[in-house]
Enzyme design. Structure first.
Site, mmCIF file in Angstrom:
data_model
loop_
_atom_site.group_PDB
_atom_site.id
_atom_site.type_symbol
_atom_site.label_atom_id
_atom_site.label_comp_id
_atom_site.label_asym_id
_atom_site.label_seq_id
_atom_site.Cartn_x
_atom_site.Cartn_y
_atom_site.Cartn_z
ATOM 1 N N ASN A 32 25.666 118.166 71.900
ATOM 2 C CA ASN A 32 26.392 117.273 71.044
ATOM 3 C C ASN A 32 26.794 115.835 71.829
ATOM 4 O OD1 ASN A 32 28.573 118.188 72.022
ATOM 5 N ND2 ASN A 32 29.308 118.942 69.736
ATOM 6 N N LEU A 76 25.660 128.087 76.619
ATOM 7 C CA LEU A 76 26.482 127.551 77.207
ATOM 8 C C LEU A 76 27.662 126.417 76.469
ATOM 9 C CD1 LEU A 76 24.188 126.639 80.263
ATOM 10 C CD2 LEU A 76 25.855 128.707 80.421
ATOM 11 N N THR A 95 35.274 125.074 68.477
ATOM 12 C CA THR A 95 33.783 124.920 69.277
ATOM 13 C C THR A 95 33.357 126.239 69.788
ATOM 14 O OG1 THR A 95 34.397 122.726 69.950
ATOM 15 C CG2 THR A 95 32.856 123.736 71.266
ATOM 16 N N ALA A 117 27.760 132.767 77.777
ATOM 17 C CA ALA A 117 28.758 132.393 78.915
ATOM 18 C C ALA A 117 30.087 132.341 78.434
ATOM 19 C CB ALA A 117 28.522 130.910 79.036
ATOM 20 N N TYR A 149 42.173 129.137 75.096
ATOM 21 C CA TYR A 149 40.544 128.921 75.803
ATOM 22 C C TYR A 149 39.872 130.540 75.982
ATOM 23 C CZ TYR A 149 36.716 127.790 78.729
ATOM 24 O OH TYR A 149 35.563 127.690 79.494
ATOM 25 N N LYS A 153 37.328 132.680 74.160
ATOM 26 C CA LYS A 153 36.012 133.399 74.698
ATOM 27 C C LYS A 153 35.952 134.672 74.559
ATOM 28 C CE LYS A 153 33.209 131.007 76.367
ATOM 29 N NZ LYS A 153 32.213 130.245 75.872
#
Ligand code: UDP
Length: 329
Positions: A32, A76, A95, A117, A149, A153
């Site tokens: 994007n 990724l 995201t 990832a 973060y 993840k």
């Protein structure tokens, strides 16, 4: 192989795209352009094996169409850079988690081999060196946005491994440790391009904290080689997590001095408190060293590039850009 790369216009994604096209794979990039750049992928525009969709991962129709054509997905696309994460935590979490959820759902529909990832951030404030894949993870308080973060993840990792266990989807997770190289932007806080750019302009080198914190920097070409070798070996690597990084540890002070020396710069080091660089109460990691025994034993991978070679590659890439900047003002 037909590979869908989410975040393919990003720093690692564009290097991976190049490497896969060079060996004859078909590559579809979905990005994007939030932190990726069209400049990173311009060179492939007319390649017969390449296609590109500018869209969000959460556009279900586009993702479904691209996944239906792919044998494998390398996921990724993610929020990148500590600075961005601290400034825009909601975007980071959404995201990462919603994006990975969408990718895994599409991969399950079309039985795509999937490589997710992740990041060395998940080791958090652990003080062990080196970090191994089976180590406990120690994150800071949820009131400190940096840890959102790592937490997001980590949830991605859980989702990926669960899809492997419950639905027999071929998923491999990789944890990248400070990947650097030509083409990385310093816009989101990454230290190497920021130091190199400052040194080439003879500007102050901004070292955060006291500079005694250390990192291991891995050349993106080494990282991409590891990703491709893992992707090629689903039987050995599905359901597994691998660290990908260099074992050459350097303090940020040493990094700053090495960059100054190798660019012949007049720059001096300027120390900036973390509270000014990021936000009050920011917590940094003092050391972050990967244990790469697992990936070495599984696929024989080890990094080839030294820190000096990496820095010289980045300097060579940045030098003409800094000259162009100076002449255009
Ligand atoms: N850093 C620095 N100056 C900068 C950017 C980063 O001193 O302009 C420090 C940062 O505080 C950290 C290290 O360099 O200790 C690596 O930062 P980066 O953002 O590249 O990656 P991180 O390891 O934090 O994910």
């Amino acid at each position: 192989m037909h590979v869908l790369i989410t975040g393919g216009a990003g720093f690692i994604g564009s290097h991976l795209t190049r490497a896969l096209l060079e060996r004859g794979d078909r590559v579809a990039v979905l990005d994007n352009l939030s932190t990726g750049s069209i400049d990173n992928i311009r060179a492939f525009a007319h390649h017969p094996l390449y296609s590109f969709a500018i869209d969000d991962l959460r556009n279900a129709l586009v993702l479904d169409r691209l996944a239906s054509q792919a044998d494998a997905i390398v996921h990724l696309a993610a929020a990148v850079g500590v600075q961005l994460v601290v400034e825009r935590p909601t975007e980071t979490i959404e995201t990462n988690v919603l994006g990975t959820h969408a990718v895994l759902a599409a991969a399950r529909r079309y039985r795509c081999r999937t490589l997710l990832a992740s990041t060395s951030e998940v080791y958090g404030k652990g003080v062990k060196a080196p970090f191994a894949e089976e180590d406990d993870l120690l994150l800071g308080a949820s009131s400190r946005s940096r840890w959102s973060y790592a937490a997001s993840k980590l949830l991605d990792e859980f989702l990926g491994l669960a899809a492997h266990r419950e639905f027999d989807l071929s998923v491999t997770v990789v944890r990248f440790f400070n990947t650097v190289g030509p083409g990385q932007t310093g816009r989101y806080g990454m230290v190497v391009p920021r130091f190199v750019r400052a040194a080439l302009r003879n500007a102050p080198i901004p070292v955060y904290g006291d500079g005694t914190q250390s990192r291991c920097f891995c050349h993106v070409r080494d990282t991409v080689r590891a990703v491709i070798d893992l992707l090629d070996r689903p039987e050995q690597t599905a359901g597994e997590i691998y660290n990908i990084g260099s074992r050459q540890e350097v303090t940020i002070n040493q990094l700053a001095q090495t960059v100054i020396d190798r660019t012949d710069s007049q720059s001096t080091i300027h120390y900036i408190p973390y509270s000014e660089a990021y936000a009050p109460g920011f917590e940094d990691m003092q050391r972050r060293v990967p244990d790469i025994t697992k990936i070495h034993n599984t696929i024989g991978w080890a990094p080839k590039y030294t820190l000096n070679q990496i820095l010289d590659d980045v300097i060579e890439f940045e030098r003409p850009l800094s000259v162009a900047d100076d002449t255009t003002g």
